[in-house]
Motif scaffolding. Structure first.
Motif, short mmCIF file in Angstrom:
data_model
loop_
_atom_site.label_atom_id
_atom_site.label_comp_id
_atom_site.label_asym_id
_atom_site.label_seq_id
_atom_site.Cartn_x
_atom_site.Cartn_y
_atom_site.Cartn_z
N ASP A 1 7.51 7.51 7.56
CA ASP A 1 6.76 8.42 8.55
C ASP A 1 5.83 7.80 9.22
OD1 ASP A 1 8.06 10.65 7.21
OD2 ASP A 1 6.02 11.01 5.90
N LEU A 2 5.33 6.75 8.70
CA LEU A 2 4.24 5.81 9.58
C LEU A 2 5.03 5.06 10.72
CD1 LEU A 2 1.23 4.49 9.52
CD2 LEU A 2 2.37 2.61 8.60
N VAL A 3 6.15 4.45 10.27
CA VAL A 3 6.74 3.74 11.23
C VAL A 3 7.53 4.63 12.38
CG1 VAL A 3 9.22 2.65 11.76
CG2 VAL A 3 8.04 1.99 9.85
N CYS A 4 7.82 5.80 12.05
CA CYS A 4 8.33 6.74 13.02
C CYS A 4 7.20 7.51 13.85
CB CYS A 4 9.27 7.89 12.64
SG CYS A 4 10.87 7.17 11.87
N GLU A 5 6.07 7.83 13.17
CA GLU A 5 5.09 8.71 13.87
C GLU A 5 4.02 7.81 14.41
OE1 GLU A 5 3.67 11.31 10.76
OE2 GLU A 5 5.86 12.32 10.60
N GLN A 6 3.86 6.49 14.11
CA GLN A 6 2.71 5.80 14.54
C GLN A 6 3.40 4.36 15.38
OE1 GLN A 6 -1.19 5.49 12.40
NE2 GLN A 6 -0.28 7.43 11.39
N ILE A 7 3.84 3.47 14.21
CA ILE A 7 4.19 2.07 14.76
C ILE A 7 4.98 2.24 15.97
CG2 ILE A 7 5.12 -0.06 14.02
CD1 ILE A 7 4.01 0.49 11.40
N LEU A 8 6.19 2.74 15.91
CA LEU A 8 6.93 2.70 16.86
C LEU A 8 6.59 3.61 18.23
CD1 LEU A 8 10.72 3.23 15.37
CD2 LEU A 8 9.59 1.11 16.26
N PRO A 9 5.99 4.47 18.31
CA PRO A 9 5.27 5.36 19.41
C PRO A 9 4.38 4.40 20.10
CG PRO A 9 5.68 6.84 17.81
CD PRO A 9 5.88 5.57 16.98
N ALA A 10 3.56 3.69 19.45
CA ALA A 10 2.67 2.88 19.87
C ALA A 10 3.13 1.52 20.56
CB ALA A 10 1.41 2.35 18.80
N VAL A 11 4.06 0.93 19.80
CA VAL A 11 4.70 -0.31 20.33
C VAL A 11 5.53 0.17 21.71
CG1 VAL A 11 6.94 -1.46 19.98
CG2 VAL A 11 5.16 -1.42 18.24
N ALA A 12 6.29 1.44 21.68
CA ALA A 12 6.78 1.87 22.98
C ALA A 12 5.93 2.09 23.96
CB ALA A 12 7.58 3.09 22.58
N GLU B 1 0.90 -1.42 -0.12
CA GLU B 1 0.12 0.13 0.00
C GLU B 1 0.79 1.39 0.00
OE1 GLU B 1 0.07 -2.57 2.30
OE2 GLU B 1 -0.07 -1.75 4.24
N TYR B 2 2.08 1.05 0.27
CA TYR B 2 3.16 2.22 0.18
C TYR B 2 4.06 2.30 -0.97
CZ TYR B 2 1.73 4.23 4.67
OH TYR B 2 0.96 4.85 5.59
N ASP B 3 3.59 1.36 -2.03
CA ASP B 3 4.53 1.32 -3.10
C ASP B 3 4.92 2.60 -3.68
OD1 ASP B 3 5.85 -0.38 -4.86
OD2 ASP B 3 4.08 -0.82 -6.14
N GLY B 4 6.16 2.80 -4.05
CA GLY B 4 6.60 3.93 -4.63
C GLY B 4 6.61 5.23 -3.55
N ARG B 5 6.25 4.97 -2.41
CA ARG B 5 6.30 5.77 -1.18
C ARG B 5 7.20 5.54 -0.02
NH1 ARG B 5 1.05 7.25 0.60
NH2 ARG B 5 0.51 4.94 0.21
N PRO B 6 8.47 5.10 -0.22
CA PRO B 6 8.86 4.59 0.95
C PRO B 6 9.05 5.51 2.10
CG PRO B 6 10.43 4.78 -0.92
CD PRO B 6 9.18 5.20 -1.54
N ASP B 7 9.33 6.86 1.80
CA ASP B 7 9.39 7.77 2.78
C ASP B 7 8.13 8.05 3.68
OD1 ASP B 7 12.40 8.65 2.53
OD2 ASP B 7 11.77 9.31 0.58
N GLU B 8 7.16 7.85 2.87
CA GLU B 8 5.96 8.14 3.73
C GLU B 8 5.71 6.87 4.57
OE1 GLU B 8 2.61 9.16 1.32
OE2 GLU B 8 3.92 10.26 -0.17
N TYR B 9 6.02 5.39 3.96
CA TYR B 9 6.05 4.39 5.19
C TYR B 9 6.99 4.64 6.24
CZ TYR B 9 6.39 -0.09 7.27
OH TYR B 9 6.18 -1.08 8.26
#
Ligand code: NIG
Ligand code: FE
Length: 414
Positions: A193-204, A183-191
């Motif tokens: 962003d998702l990792v840094c702004e949502q996934i890692l904070p939620a995991v932490a 779903e992020y094909d061609g948009r690695p920087d936006e992915y």
């Protein structure tokens, strides 16, 4: 030592892996080991053992005791399998070609997203049991087959649940930056962003990860993108590990060393300067001979240079459905010697003391020493060299986790 202890083991040789004891294995022959409250409280030559009344005793019958084994790099929780890709690779396609055609990691992402938490748990159990039956008492489990918030959380919670039900320690690592989801094909920087702004904070926030990992490779993420993940992990106070230079030189190891990463893993393509940077930062080299073997790689990690520079070398299964569907840390010890040129003593250090360092558990796991948790394995062998040399028949006689018998045959008395 107190005059009483929970468990006293005598007539045993201890491969302590304690670097302060001379010799390759830090061996104490004809040793005694006393355990109380789940910890080793005394270890030394039997003739020096102070008077002590033990609730339970164990006659080691001249066998060898080692620290519990530590598998410091696994992707043990995943859905499905990739047997069809195995066939494709045997037919000549490369790991990268399979990945670029939508297979590889993304095929496991589809299966992992589709699996319920219960299905993931049930699928992981036999892999965990296989490792534990070999004497593994601590292992790391990575996420990275979710690549969306819900599935990354599902994987990490499954790993935590395994640790609640099995007598083993599981450390968890968030590897959300493992591959680019479709779903992020061609948009690695936006992915990222998702990792840094949502996934890692939620995991932490849910305290679901002890570390953060990333796959820095042309089929995954660039050094710049990985640097962003590292910066984010640091803000969340989480240590980092990096899948680095497995398929090509990228600069990932130098980046990881600058960030004082716990470990860089794979590292077949590192340079002399990378080795020097690791020595300087104390970053552990995690060698994964099972992935090298499965992918039929030819570029070897520079073991001789790592050794000469004093870099700690850990060995691990990398247990995963693509590059190493092999749930045997003992086989990795053998491969570490036969394929990469480790000595048998380095192989045992690689799955004890150095593996503990790669998980940030330096000095609290991975050795037999007073004060450490009594994670121990009794082996029916004449020399610890047999651990890397023999595969298949040499099994633990008895396995202890925090001083309790959790595997093999319980022959304690009292
Ligand atoms: O460590 N290199 C990236 N990750 C895994 C392989 C994952 C897979 O192929 O599913 C590894 O080799
Ligand atoms: Fe891996």
């Amino acid at each position: 030592m107190t005059e009483r202890c929970d468990l006293l083991i005598t007539n045993v040789h201890a491969a302590t892996m304690d670097p302060s004891i001379a010799g390759a294995y830090g061996a104490v022959e004809d040793a005694a080991v006393a355990v109380t409250g789940g910890k080793i409280v005394w270890l030394g030559p039997r003739r020096e053992l102070p008077d002590c009344a033990a609730d339970k005793t164990l006659d080691g019958e001249g066998q060898w005791l080692t620290p519990g084994l530590i598998d410091c790099h696994t992707h043990l929780v995943y859905g499905g399998h990739r047997a069809s890709e195995f066939a494709r690779r045997l037919g000549g396609e490369s790991y990268e070609e399979v990945a670029r055609s939508g297979g590889g990691i993304l095929s496991t992402v589809r299966a992992t997203r589709a699996a319920s938490a219960e299905q993931l748990y049930r699928a992981a159990e036999p892999r965990l049991q296989a490792l534990m039956s070999e004497g593994v008492t601590t292992l790391e489990v990575k996420s990275g087959y979710g690549l969306d918030l819900d599935t990354e959380l599902k994987q990490l919670r499954t790993a935590r649940r395994l640790a609640q039900h099995y007598p083993v320690e599981i450390t968890t690592t968030c590897l959300a930056a493992h591959a680019l989801p479709p779903e992020y094909d061609g948009r690695p920087d936006e992915y990222i962003d998702l990792v840094c702004e949502q996934i890692l904070p939620a995991v932490a926030k849910e305290q679901l990860a002890d570390a953060v990992d990333m796959f820095c490779e042309s089929i995954a993420f660039s050094v710049e993108q990985c640097q962003r993940v590292i910066d984010c992990a640091k803000k969340l106070d989480l240590p980092v590990k990096v899948h680095a230079e497995q398929l090509a030189r990228t600069g990932a190891t130098a980046m990881a060393a600058r960030a004082s990463a716990l470990s860089v893993d794979h590292i077949e393509y590192i340079t002399d300067a990378d080795v020097a940077a690791m020595a300087e930062s104390g970053t552990v080299a995690v060698l994964l001979p099972g992935a090298f073997y499965t992918l039929r790689e030819t570029q070897m990690p520079p073991v001789e240079k790592l050794r000469a520079s004093g870099v700690s070398m850990a060995l691990s299964t990398d247990l995963n459905p693509g590059s190493c569907p092999i749930a045997s840390l003992r086989l990795m010890m053998n491969m570490g010697c036969n394929l990469f040129g480790l000595t048998p003593a380095e192989a045992l250090a690689g799955v004890t003391r150095s593996a503990a360092r790669a998980l940030g558990l330096c000095c609290s796991r991975g050795a037999l020493r007073p004060g450490l948790r009594a994670d121990m394995v009794l082996w029916p062998m004449e020399t610890p060299d047999q651990l890397a040399y023999e595969v298949g028949a040499l099994k633990p006689a008895q396995i202890f986790f925090a001083g309790k018998t959790v595997g093999g045959r319980d022959v304690t008395a009292g």
